[in-house]
Scaffold this motif. Structure first.
Motif, PDB file in Angstrom:
ATOM      1  N   UNK A   1       0.722  -1.052   0.063  1.00 36.51           N
ATOM      2  CA  UNK A   1       0.002   0.010  -0.097  1.00 36.51           C
ATOM      3  C   UNK A   1       1.055   1.306  -0.192  1.00 36.51           C
ATOM      4  N   UNK A   2       1.937   1.156   0.877  1.00 30.90           N
ATOM      5  CA  UNK A   2       2.906   2.347   0.688  1.00 30.90           C
ATOM      6  C   UNK A   2       3.519   2.644  -0.527  1.00 30.90           C
ATOM      7  N   UNK A   3       3.893   1.371  -1.118  1.00 34.21           N
ATOM      8  CA  UNK A   3       4.898   1.482  -2.379  1.00 34.21           C
ATOM      9  C   UNK A   3       3.750   2.014  -3.568  1.00 34.21           C
ATOM     10  N   UNK A   4       2.372   1.558  -3.546  1.00 36.99           N
ATOM     11  CA  UNK A   4       1.559   2.090  -4.482  1.00 36.99           C
ATOM     12  C   UNK A   4       1.420   3.597  -4.504  1.00 36.99           C
ATOM     13  N   UNK A   5       1.073   4.038  -3.130  1.00 38.22           N
ATOM     14  CA  UNK A   5       0.828   5.444  -2.943  1.00 38.22           C
ATOM     15  C   UNK A   5       2.309   6.122  -3.233  1.00 38.22           C
ATOM     16  N   UNK A   6       3.308   5.769  -2.898  1.00 38.72           N
ATOM     17  CA  UNK A   6       4.793   6.541  -3.208  1.00 38.72           C
ATOM     18  C   UNK A   6       4.551   6.324  -4.757  1.00 38.72           C
ATOM     19  N   UNK A   7       4.279   5.460  -5.516  1.00 37.19           N
ATOM     20  CA  UNK A   7       4.427   5.531  -6.960  1.00 37.19           C
ATOM     21  C   UNK A   7       3.332   6.298  -7.553  1.00 37.19           C
ATOM     22  N   UNK A   8       2.262   6.537  -6.926  1.00 36.58           N
ATOM     23  CA  UNK A   8       1.291   7.042  -7.646  1.00 36.58           C
ATOM     24  C   UNK A   8       0.251   6.038  -8.401  1.00 36.58           C
ATOM     25  N   UNK A   9       0.284   4.868  -7.973  1.00 36.96           N
ATOM     26  CA  UNK A   9      -0.554   3.984  -8.601  1.00 36.96           C
ATOM     27  C   UNK A   9      -1.424   3.248  -7.771  1.00 36.96           C
ATOM     28  N   UNK A  10      -2.493   2.486  -8.097  1.00 34.71           N
ATOM     29  CA  UNK A  10      -3.157   1.683  -7.231  1.00 34.71           C
ATOM     30  C   UNK A  10      -2.675   0.076  -6.731  1.00 34.71           C
ATOM     31  N   UNK A  11      -3.035  -0.284  -5.878  1.00 35.62           N
ATOM     32  CA  UNK A  11      -2.578  -1.501  -5.405  1.00 35.62           C
ATOM     33  C   UNK A  11      -2.637  -2.620  -6.375  1.00 35.62           C
ATOM     34  N   UNK A  12      -3.896  -2.575  -6.952  1.00 38.10           N
ATOM     35  CA  UNK A  12      -4.271  -3.658  -8.115  1.00 38.10           C
ATOM     36  C   UNK A  12      -3.451  -3.323  -9.292  1.00 38.10           C
ATOM     37  N   UNK A  13      -3.005  -2.181  -9.656  1.00 41.06           N
ATOM     38  CA  UNK A  13      -1.956  -1.869 -10.853  1.00 41.06           C
ATOM     39  C   UNK A  13      -0.653  -2.466 -10.351  1.00 41.06           C
ATOM     40  N   UNK A  14      -0.121  -2.260  -8.892  1.00 41.51           N
ATOM     41  CA  UNK A  14       1.116  -2.825  -8.759  1.00 41.51           C
ATOM     42  C   UNK A  14       0.991  -4.561  -8.845  1.00 41.51           C
ATOM     43  N   UNK A  15       0.046  -4.925  -8.293  1.00 45.57           N
ATOM     44  CA  UNK A  15      -0.082  -6.604  -8.478  1.00 45.57           C
ATOM     45  C   UNK A  15      -0.072  -6.962  -9.986  1.00 45.57           C
ATOM     46  N   UNK A  16      -0.843  -6.175 -10.849  1.00 49.36           N
ATOM     47  CA  UNK A  16      -0.761  -6.486 -12.295  1.00 49.36           C
ATOM     48  C   UNK A  16       0.649  -6.423 -12.802  1.00 49.36           C
ATOM     49  N   UNK A  17       1.512  -5.410 -12.606  1.00 44.83           N
ATOM     50  CA  UNK A  17       2.923  -5.312 -12.785  1.00 44.83           C
ATOM     51  C   UNK A  17       3.640  -6.468 -12.420  1.00 44.83           C
ATOM     52  N   UNK A  18       3.409  -6.772 -11.217  1.00 54.62           N
ATOM     53  CA  UNK A  18       3.854  -8.100 -10.652  1.00 54.62           C
ATOM     54  C   UNK A  18       3.582  -9.414 -11.468  1.00 54.62           C
ATOM     55  N   UNK A  19       2.403  -9.584 -11.677  1.00 55.54           N
ATOM     56  CA  UNK A  19       1.881 -10.827 -12.568  1.00 55.54           C
ATOM     57  C   UNK A  19       2.361 -10.819 -13.945  1.00 55.54           C
ATOM     58  N   UNK A  20       2.737  -9.482 -14.510  1.00 57.58           N
ATOM     59  CA  UNK A  20       3.392  -9.420 -15.607  1.00 57.58           C
ATOM     60  C   UNK A  20       5.093  -9.539 -15.697  1.00 57.58           C
ATOM     61  N   UNK A  21       5.300  -9.888 -14.315  1.00 60.87           N
ATOM     62  CA  UNK A  21       6.973  -9.886 -14.413  1.00 60.87           C
ATOM     63  C   UNK A  21       7.760  -8.542 -14.536  1.00 60.87           C
ATOM     64  N   UNK A  22       7.122  -7.238 -14.480  1.00 59.38           N
ATOM     65  CA  UNK A  22       7.889  -6.093 -14.474  1.00 59.38           C
ATOM     66  C   UNK A  22       8.377  -5.775 -13.089  1.00 59.38           C
ATOM     67  N   UNK A  23       7.976  -6.425 -12.009  1.00 60.95           N
ATOM     68  CA  UNK A  23       8.556  -6.077 -10.787  1.00 60.95           C
ATOM     69  C   UNK A  23       8.464  -7.289 -10.023  1.00 60.95           C
ATOM     70  N   UNK A  24       9.401  -7.372  -9.127  1.00 61.06           N
ATOM     71  CA  UNK A  24       9.425  -8.684  -8.302  1.00 61.06           C
ATOM     72  C   UNK A  24      10.081  -8.348  -6.738  1.00 61.06           C
TER      73      UNK A  24
END
Length: 104
Positions: A5-28
């Motif tokens: 939640x903190x990472x998403x806020x600092x990046x200016x994106x939603x938590x679900x978007x952050x999870x989507x990026x992880x699902x696509x292997x963009x961030x681990x």
């Protein structure tokens, strides 16, 4: 280390978007012993790069390819620098690598 939640806020994106990026292997992110995602400062830099690329209209597959190429370029640059700093180099400093001695 930051929770999702903190990472998403600092990046200016939603938590679900952050999870989507992880699902696509963009961030681990790393995981705690309990399995909680933990994002580092480096992860936040990567998230900013991802959001910049997405803002330019690059799709997730394209972002993945760009990040892979950037990572490979960084690794090659680091290896080059390591080799240049090593001792016993076959290449004499100040002399182009393709220069040949006059053997006459």
């Amino acid at each position: 280390m930051y929770a999702i939640s903190v990472a998403a806020e600092l990046a200016g994106i939603g938590v679900q978007t952050l999870r989507l990026y992880e699902q696509h292997g963009l961030i681990t992110p790393t995981r705690s012993t309990g399995g909680t995602r933990r994002y580092s400062a480096d992860d936040l830099v990567r998230l900013r790069r991802i959001t910049d690329l997405a803002g330019q209209g690059v799709n997730l597959a394209g972002i993945g390819r760009i990040l892979d190429l950037e990572d490979a370029n960084t690794a090659l640059t680091n290896e080059r620098d390591r080799l240049r700093a090593g001792t016993g180099s076959a290449h004499a400093p100040g002399r182009p690598m393709n220069a040949r001695k006059n053997l006459q």
